[in-house]
Design an enzyme around this catalytic site. Structure first.
Site, PDB file in Angstrom:
ATOM      1  N   LYS A  19       0.253  16.382   1.264  1.00 27.71           N
ATOM      2  CA  LYS A  19      -0.116  15.733   2.522  1.00 27.71           C
ATOM      3  C   LYS A  19      -1.121  14.604   2.255  1.00 27.71           C
ATOM      4  O   LYS A  19      -0.962  13.482   2.728  1.00 27.71           O
ATOM      5  CB  LYS A  19      -0.745  16.764   3.450  1.00 27.71           C
ATOM      6  CG  LYS A  19      -1.293  16.209   4.737  1.00 27.71           C
ATOM      7  CD  LYS A  19      -2.166  17.270   5.415  1.00 27.71           C
ATOM      8  CE  LYS A  19      -2.760  16.772   6.709  1.00 27.71           C
ATOM      9  NZ  LYS A  19      -1.769  16.624   7.777  1.00 27.71           N
ATOM     10  N   ASN A 120      10.125  27.186  12.345  1.00 28.87           N
ATOM     11  CA  ASN A 120       9.292  26.112  12.871  1.00 28.87           C
ATOM     12  C   ASN A 120       9.228  24.943  11.888  1.00 28.87           C
ATOM     13  O   ASN A 120       8.352  24.111  11.964  1.00 28.87           O
ATOM     14  CB  ASN A 120       7.886  26.658  13.160  1.00 28.87           C
ATOM     15  CG  ASN A 120       7.002  25.614  13.804  1.00 28.87           C
ATOM     16  OD1 ASN A 120       7.500  24.690  14.446  1.00 28.87           O
ATOM     17  ND2 ASN A 120       5.701  25.726  13.619  1.00 28.87           N
ATOM     18  N   SER A 430      -2.468  17.249  24.909  1.00 28.93           N
ATOM     19  CA  SER A 430      -3.437  16.809  23.914  1.00 28.93           C
ATOM     20  C   SER A 430      -3.548  15.290  23.882  1.00 28.93           C
ATOM     21  O   SER A 430      -2.574  14.573  24.128  1.00 28.93           O
ATOM     22  CB  SER A 430      -3.058  17.331  22.526  1.00 28.93           C
ATOM     23  OG  SER A 430      -1.777  16.909  22.181  1.00 28.93           O
ATOM     24  N   ASP A 486      -5.520  24.051  16.888  1.00 30.48           N
ATOM     25  CA  ASP A 486      -4.070  24.164  16.892  1.00 30.48           C
ATOM     26  C   ASP A 486      -3.699  24.943  18.145  1.00 30.48           C
ATOM     27  O   ASP A 486      -4.465  25.783  18.603  1.00 30.48           O
ATOM     28  CB  ASP A 486      -3.621  24.931  15.637  1.00 30.48           C
ATOM     29  CG  ASP A 486      -2.153  25.300  15.700  1.00 30.48           C
ATOM     30  OD1 ASP A 486      -1.336  24.457  15.323  1.00 30.48           O
ATOM     31  OD2 ASP A 486      -1.812  26.410  16.154  1.00 30.48           O
ATOM     32  N   TYR A 509       6.528  19.701   9.727  1.00 30.85           N
ATOM     33  CA  TYR A 509       7.402  18.564   9.434  1.00 30.85           C
ATOM     34  C   TYR A 509       6.607  17.502   8.692  1.00 30.85           C
ATOM     35  O   TYR A 509       5.408  17.366   8.923  1.00 30.85           O
ATOM     36  CB  TYR A 509       8.054  17.979  10.698  1.00 30.85           C
ATOM     37  CG  TYR A 509       7.119  17.288  11.654  1.00 30.85           C
ATOM     38  CD1 TYR A 509       6.857  15.914  11.540  1.00 30.85           C
ATOM     39  CD2 TYR A 509       6.506  17.981  12.682  1.00 30.85           C
ATOM     40  CE1 TYR A 509       5.999  15.281  12.422  1.00 30.85           C
ATOM     41  CE2 TYR A 509       5.639  17.351  13.573  1.00 30.85           C
ATOM     42  CZ  TYR A 509       5.392  15.998  13.437  1.00 30.85           C
ATOM     43  OH  TYR A 509       4.542  15.369  14.311  1.00 30.85           O
ATOM     44  N   ASP A 596       2.802  26.230  27.785  1.00 28.64           N
ATOM     45  CA  ASP A 596       3.764  25.609  26.867  1.00 28.64           C
ATOM     46  C   ASP A 596       4.644  26.650  26.184  1.00 28.64           C
ATOM     47  O   ASP A 596       4.134  27.628  25.644  1.00 28.64           O
ATOM     48  CB  ASP A 596       3.017  24.841  25.762  1.00 28.64           C
ATOM     49  CG  ASP A 596       2.266  23.644  26.324  1.00 28.64           C
ATOM     50  OD1 ASP A 596       2.763  23.028  27.287  1.00 28.64           O
ATOM     51  OD2 ASP A 596       1.196  23.316  25.780  1.00 28.64           O
ATOM     52  N   HIS A 638       6.296  23.402  29.162  1.00 25.18           N
ATOM     53  CA  HIS A 638       6.719  22.296  28.317  1.00 25.18           C
ATOM     54  C   HIS A 638       7.578  22.808  27.161  1.00 25.18           C
ATOM     55  O   HIS A 638       7.288  23.842  26.584  1.00 25.18           O
ATOM     56  CB  HIS A 638       5.489  21.552  27.783  1.00 25.18           C
ATOM     57  CG  HIS A 638       5.812  20.594  26.688  1.00 25.18           C
ATOM     58  ND1 HIS A 638       6.507  19.432  26.924  1.00 25.18           N
ATOM     59  CD2 HIS A 638       5.586  20.646  25.358  1.00 25.18           C
ATOM     60  CE1 HIS A 638       6.680  18.809  25.766  1.00 25.18           C
ATOM     61  NE2 HIS A 638       6.137  19.531  24.802  1.00 25.18           N
ATOM     62  N   CYS A 640       9.588  21.434  23.567  1.00 27.63           N
ATOM     63  CA  CYS A 640       9.661  20.311  22.627  1.00 27.63           C
ATOM     64  C   CYS A 640      11.043  20.103  22.069  1.00 27.63           C
ATOM     65  O   CYS A 640      11.166  19.922  20.871  1.00 27.63           O
ATOM     66  CB  CYS A 640       8.824  20.576  21.409  1.00 27.63           C
ATOM     67  SG  CYS A 640       7.114  20.497  21.653  1.00 27.63           S
ATOM     68  N   HIS A 691       6.438  11.170  18.175  1.00 29.64           N
ATOM     69  CA  HIS A 691       6.332  11.550  16.759  1.00 29.64           C
ATOM     70  C   HIS A 691       6.066  10.367  15.850  1.00 29.64           C
ATOM     71  O   HIS A 691       5.947  10.523  14.644  1.00 29.64           O
ATOM     72  CB  HIS A 691       7.611  12.252  16.293  1.00 29.64           C
ATOM     73  CG  HIS A 691       7.753  13.611  16.897  1.00 29.64           C
ATOM     74  ND1 HIS A 691       8.429  13.812  18.072  1.00 29.64           N
ATOM     75  CD2 HIS A 691       7.285  14.812  16.510  1.00 29.64           C
ATOM     76  CE1 HIS A 691       8.383  15.096  18.371  1.00 29.64           C
ATOM     77  NE2 HIS A 691       7.695  15.732  17.449  1.00 29.64           N
TER      78      HIS A 691
HETATM   79  N1  GLN Z   1      -0.043  21.042  25.148  1.00 30.67           N
HETATM   80  C1  GLN Z   1       0.350  20.817  23.791  1.00 30.67           C
HETATM   81  C2  GLN Z   1      -0.045  19.420  23.359  1.00 30.67           C
HETATM   82  O1  GLN Z   1      -0.064  18.565  24.162  1.00 30.67           O
HETATM   83  C3  GLN Z   1       1.836  20.966  23.625  1.00 30.67           C
HETATM   84  C4  GLN Z   1       2.266  20.723  22.214  1.00 30.67           C
HETATM   85  C5  GLN Z   1       3.678  21.133  21.913  1.00 30.67           C
HETATM   86  O2  GLN Z   1       4.469  21.300  22.788  1.00 30.67           O
HETATM   87  N2  GLN Z   1       4.027  21.299  20.674  1.00 30.67           N
HETATM   88  O3  GLN Z   1      -0.317  19.163  22.224  1.00 30.67           O
HETATM   89 ZN    ZN Z   2       6.132  19.295  22.837  1.00 31.24          ZN
END
Ligand code: GLN
Ligand code: ZN
Length: 751
Positions: A19, A120, A430, A486, A509, A596, A638, A640, A691
């Protein structure tokens, strides 16, 4: 002799060296040569330690600077046109595909990323079309094989198999309607032949060829392609060990056992039940059977007695020379150190193989005995449960899962108190986790900052985020999550029942790693977790503040779960803890709470036959967490991802007042899902991909809104980015959100 084998190793370095090097290269602080050197050091360390631990078949070719599927695409010249002809070096083309590039007049978005099976880990999706011209740009497997050989280490190269490669890909934009990547197999095979023949020339005795697609229902469609590919590849290749993982072969076994390969690897961690039928199928053949008995997915010590029993069974049926003891999958999902992490797993594999071979080495007997004692201790610990938590789960009633009134009623009540405009703008939670924020946290942990000083600092951050949102005119605000290391760890640290690692990083990732918490006992919430920050944020503004929690299914799926009780029970314990938090947020005056669940889909079993069993506790867990409040609280959730084809009805069934989903990263293809199912509650399909640092133009966002409004009723639409902004810098965040707000204003005028 029973050989031992590891299918793949963490590629991040023991101290996240990869990284650090990759990010330094991106920042222009490291040259390409220095990057190569840093990578070589990490590979060398991995190979050396596997050898020291007595592993016979050591993997090479599994290393990557970003993603191993992306490496494979680049090597096979599967490079979308949009990245070419821009004067970029091959390495920069590679990174541009992974993360987009917006610099020096080049402006290309990243390729789509998808979750790797049910993990993941995210891979970069290859794009194929009739124009794809396969050729070998480089032979990574060969290069790494030689690299290890030069160090005096004989390895077994790992190559992603041709059928899985094509099946995981998607048609490129320019492909004709109805084009299927798998139709390219005849053109692809000659390039694989070239790659494999070169490995044979270089002296590789066997090759691990990964075809994880074989654990999916859909692999049944590819029977002919498998037969064709392997009939052509086997004669020119080193011995091929066809490698499957993350699940069971099921009916695919009938054709797999007939393929002209030398060996077959099966996952006995995820699917121990398949051993008998696999043995029966391979017995009449010459196939070597590689038994994945040491989990590549979890961190618990292997129960040697159980593993030895499986090994013994195979041994009796096939003989010592036809059995390999292995990790169930690559160890890329496990951290490199501590617990039974990757290196300990390597030792476990060698010991089990040695014990099965009948080794007289006293060390082996000692290790088997020590394992017995340790496993017994753990079982003893597991028997002590928290009765209050267990009783509360047992007492869950159906009415606890439902809101008081239907959505149509709730919507009116919520609108009255939230007072949001048409096409309300919001974000996913975030804001940039800047260097300053991470440094403040590090200082707190080292004791260089007092708790009080740290909290003052966080308050300042929250205030900045609130003022920023007010200034640019967002409608439903967030506090920005600066206090969270996190989204899972933060909650795990405050809940009873979790433990953490200092350095247990796992790649999610590219250069993003996570440190999954470990669930060790029953889970409960000793005290409120987020109220302090959410109420502080709300106290700063007259606009509504959205509370922000991670859902029970996601906390479970992104932790290492216990192995002694069901995931269902662990999830419901989490759900009850979160339910109390949501209720407390409402009591504290918060009017919208987002829970989430980005990992809900990832946890979906690979086989459709197993879906209902999972959903039957995953969906109720979310509902338990969110249904304890009055009708006036607007619940958000939410997700992703955008692959909703099969589970959209389940998402509807969650009955969240508002959901937000990733749409832009995946070319808005989920709009087709809406066309198909319709959606009843409010929804915010993301209007730009987060991203990548690329700033979406106002025009672009308008176009996306227009496309959404052609399908979704206007009164249901929220305007938000694809996901949270923690990985972004402030500069692009500000520019992007200003464009987003302007596009929403335009929509209010135009629709
Ligand atoms: N609430 C989280 C953020 O905004 C959601 C992140 C996610 O869905 N991976 O970072
Ligand atoms: Zn997300």
């Amino acid at each position: 002799m029973v050989l031992s084998s590891v299918l793949g190793f963490p590629r991040i370095g023991a101290n996240r060296e990869v990284k650090k090097a990759v990010e330094a290269y991106w920042a222009g602080k490291l040259s390409a040569d220095e990057l190569t050197k840093a990578a070589a050091d990490v590979k060398k360390a991995s190979w050396t330690s596997l050898k020291e631990r007595g592993v016979n078949l050591i993997p090479s070719g599994d290393f990557t600077l970003y993603d191993h599927v992306l490496d494979h695409s680049a090597a096979f010249n599967v490079i979308p046109k949009r990245y070419l002809g821009k004067g970029l070096s091959p390495l920069d083309v590679y990174f541009a595909m992974g993360r987009g590039r917006q610099a020096d007049g080049v402006d290309v978005p990243a390729s789509e990323m998808k979750k790797w099976f049910d993990s993941n880990y995210h891979f970069v999706v290859p794009e194929f079309s009739e124009e794809t011209e396969f050729k070998l740009n480089f032979n990574k497997a060969l290069e790494e094989y030689r690299e290890a050989k030069d160090l005096g280490i004989e390895t077994r190269p790992v190559v992603l198999g041709p059928v899985t490669f094509l099946a995981l890909g998607k048609p490129a934009k320019e492909a004709r309607a109805g084009f299927q990547p798998i139709s390219l197999l005849p053109q692809l095979i000659p390039v694989y032949k070239q790659l494999l023949a070169a490995l044979k020339d270089a002296g590789a005795e066997s090759v691990q060829i990964d075809e994880p697609i074989l654990v999916l229902d859909s692999a049944a469609l590819y029977e002919k392609q498998f037969a064709q590919a392997y009939a052509e590849l086997a004669p020119v290749s080193p011995k091929l060990v066809l490698t499957t993982y993350y699940g069971r072969l099921d009916s695919n076994l009938s054709f797999v056992a007939k393929l002209p390969v030398a060996g077959l690897h099966i996952d006995l961690d995820r699917a121990p039940g398949q051993l008998d039928e696999v043995i029966a199928a391979v017995k009449p053949t010459n196939l070597i059977l590689s038994l994945g008995v040491v989990s590549g997915r979890n961190i618990w010590k292997t129960d040697f007695q159980a593993a030895l029993k499986l090994g013994q069974k195979a041994l009796e049926a096939l003989g010592k020379d036809r059995v390999i003891i292995a990790s169930s999958s690559s160890l890329l999902h496990t951290p490199k150190d501590w617990f039974a992490f990757a290196l300990e797993k390597a030792s476990e594999i060698s010991v089990i193989a040695a014990a099965l071979s009948g080794s007289q080495d006293a060390k082996v007997a000692e290790a088997v005995e020590a394992n017995k004692v340790s496993i017994a201790k753990r079982r003893e610990f597991e028997r002590n449960s928290d009765a209050t938590v267990r009783n509360r789960v047992a007492a869950i009633t159906p009415d606890m899962l439902e809101r008081k009134s239907p959505f149509s009623v709730r919507k009116e009540i919520q609108q009255k108190q939230l007072n949001l405009p048409k096409f309300p703008t919001t974000t996913i939670g975030s804001f940039p986790q800047t260097k300053e924020i991470r440094q403040a946290r590090a200082k707190l942990n080292k004791g260089e900052l007092s708790q009080e000083e740290y909290e003052k600092f966080i308050e300042k951050e929250i205030e900045n985020v609130v003022r920023f949102q007010e200034r640019i005119g967002l409608d439903l605000l967030v506090h920005g999550e600066p206090e969270r290391n996190d989204m899972v760890q933060y909650f795990g640290e405050q809940l009873e029942g979790f433990v953490f690692t200092q350095n247990g990083w796992v790649q999610s990732y590219g250069s993003r790693y996570v440190r999954p918490p470990i669930i060790v006992s029953d889970v409960s919430r000793p005290k409120p977790m987020t109220i302090r920050w959410s109420s502080y944020a709300q106290s700063l503004t007259s606009k509504p503040m959205k509370g922000m929690l991670t859902g029970p299914v996601t906390i479970l799926n992104w932790s290492f779960p216990r192995a002694d009780i069901s995931r269902e029970l662990q999830c419901k314990q989490l759900a009850l803890a979160l339910r109390d938090e949501v209720v407390d947020l409402e009591k504290a005056g918060i009017k919208a709470v987002q829970v989430d669940e980005p990992a809900l889909r990832e946890g979906l079993p690979l086989r459709k036959a197993d879906w209902d069993a999972y959903l039957s506790w995953a969906l109720p867990s979310f509902k338990i967490a969110t249904a304890g409040v009055t009708d006036a609280l607007q619940t958000h959730s939410h997700f992703c991802y955008s692959d909703f084809d099969d589970i959209f009805p389940s998402i509807q069934a969650l009955d969240a007042d508002v959901i937000s989903i990733e749409a832009s990263k995946s070319d808005m293809k989920l709009l087709n899902t809406f066309k198909h199912y319709g959606y009843s509650n409010q929804i915010g399909p993301g209007v730009y991909d987060i991203h990548s640092p690329r700033v979406p133009s106002e025009e672009e966002i308008k176009e996306r809104l227009a496309a959404m409004l052609a399908i979704l009723p206007g009164e249901l639409l929220f305007v938000n980015p694809d996901c949270g902004l923690k990985t972004r810098g402030w500069k692009e965040t500000e520019a992007s959100l200003v464009n987003l707000v302007n596009a929403a204003r335009w929509a209010r005028q135009s629709y």
